[in-house]
Design a protein around this motif. Structure first.
Motif: not given
Length: 373
Positions: A58-70
């Motif tokens: 949803k936000k291309a400039d946001t790096v994910l700290d949590y991944v909710t599915e594989p």
């Protein structure tokens, strides 16, 4: 979540789990797709890029700290069309991956050299795109094992190499400092063919092909009290037991082994599994087989596998049932325990499938199962 739940992602994407491991709040899976190839997926905490570099959809400039599915973890393979992932292990915030043709890769936190690459002072791991190919290793690595902040590499001949944090002697390299370059572990395992290593925190247990038991690392809670009065051991030492050992499980403050008689022995500090009156033991205590379901109607029921997290244990029986005990942190035991107190003896988990293998993290547990249908 207290009750076991099926990972629907696998069903919806026609993926089959071949193996996996649980880190500190994250899980990495080796999955086989319809094309018949093993690939790497991960979910959970990713604050140190232990699952690789992933952006928000949803936000291309946001790096994910949590991944909710594989999500797919792409490896920098030279021949991705033929190279497959065969093993994976997870530490506190790092992941190590073994392939069949291109060696070992690592990603995530490397402040102590646990990824097998040079330590960089002040390195930022959040949002890192570094996936390291571990060098200076033999070509016959068959197994990788991550401790809290250290890593072991097991060869086909049973030699052990290690790197990472050595503050408690957990690397087994006869010193107490960090070592980023994988180095051969000697001590009492020198010349032995080691077949399994376990180290969820900073105590280490290993077993040889002959069934001899070895230990090193942290002994603050008496994990190694059978061989030393010190709280740290920096080199592998033989731990004498009456019966040969087939499997080992080294948790944070307690240890367990499975003998060739299918007997589960436990010692250390905490909920050991032999009842509420025993909170510590300096010598191995046998868990009665009746607590794993053996009785007059099931005289042949035996424990076949054991596993551990930091504060809990799991066992699989020969009829594919799963038993758990220890601290029920965040409901990781998969059973209802009032106020999530310690489970002081093995308790069967209601799983709607045959349990093939069990993997434990700090506060979660994953069972690899086969459907009844």
């Amino acid at each position: 979540m207290s009750r076991p739940a099926r990972l629907r992602f696998l069903l919806e994407n026609n993926l089959v789990a071949k193996t996996l491991d649980c880190g500190y709040g994250f899980t990495v899976l080796v999955l086989r797709g319809v094309q018949g190839k093993n690939k790497l997926y991960g979910c959970g905490i990713n604050t140190d890029s232990q699952l690789g570099f992933h952006r928000s959809s949803k936000k291309a400039d946001t790096v994910l700290d949590y991944v909710t599915e594989p999500v797919l973890i792409p490896l920098p393979l030279e021949t991705p069309e033929v190279t497959e992932v065969v093993d994976v292990s997870c530490g506190r915030a790092h992941t190590v991956v073994l392939t069949d043709k291109e060696g070992v890769f690592s990603l995530g936190h490397n402040a102590y050299g646990q990824c097998g690459r040079t330590i960089v002072d002040g390195e930022i791991f959040k949002g890192s795109q570094i996936i390291n190919k571990v060098m200076d290793l033999p070509n016959d690595i068959v197994k990788v094992v991550c401790g809290q902040d250290h890593t072991f590499f097991l060869t086909s001949s049973g030699q052990v190499y290690s790197c990472g944090l050595g503050a408690d002697g957990q690397t087994g390299l006869q010193h107490y400092h960090s070592e980023w370059r994988p180095s051969l572990v000697r001590g009492d395992i020198n010349g032995e063919k080691i077949v399994q290593i376990s180290s969820k925190a900073d105590c280490v247990l290993a077993v040889s092909e002959r069934g001899d038991l070895f230990g090193w690392g942290n002994s603050e809670y008496g994990q190694l009290s059978m061989i030393t009065e010190e709280t740290q051991v920096s080199v592998p030492r033989n731990i004498p037991l009456h019966n040969p050992v087939t499997q080992v499980a080294a948790a944070g403050s307690k240890c367990a082994v499975l003998t060739d008689k299918n007997e589960v022995l436990v010692w250390g500090f905490g909920a050991l599994g032999v009842g509420p009156s025993v909170k510590s033991a300096s010598a191995p205590q046998a868990i009665p087989p009746t607590l794993f379901g053996q009785n007059e109607l099931a005289p042949d029921k035996l424990v076949k596998d054991i596993a551990c997290g930091i504060n809990h244990f799991a066992a699989r029986t020969n009829d594919y049932e799963m038993f758990v005990w220890g601290k029920n942190q965040k409901g990781c035991l998969g059973i209802y325990v009032a106020q999530r107190m310690d489970q002081t003896y093995p308790f069967r988990v209601s799983v709607p499938a045959e349990v093939l293998r069990v993997f434990c993290g700090v506060d979660h547990t994953v069972a690899l199962c086969r459907s009844f249908s």
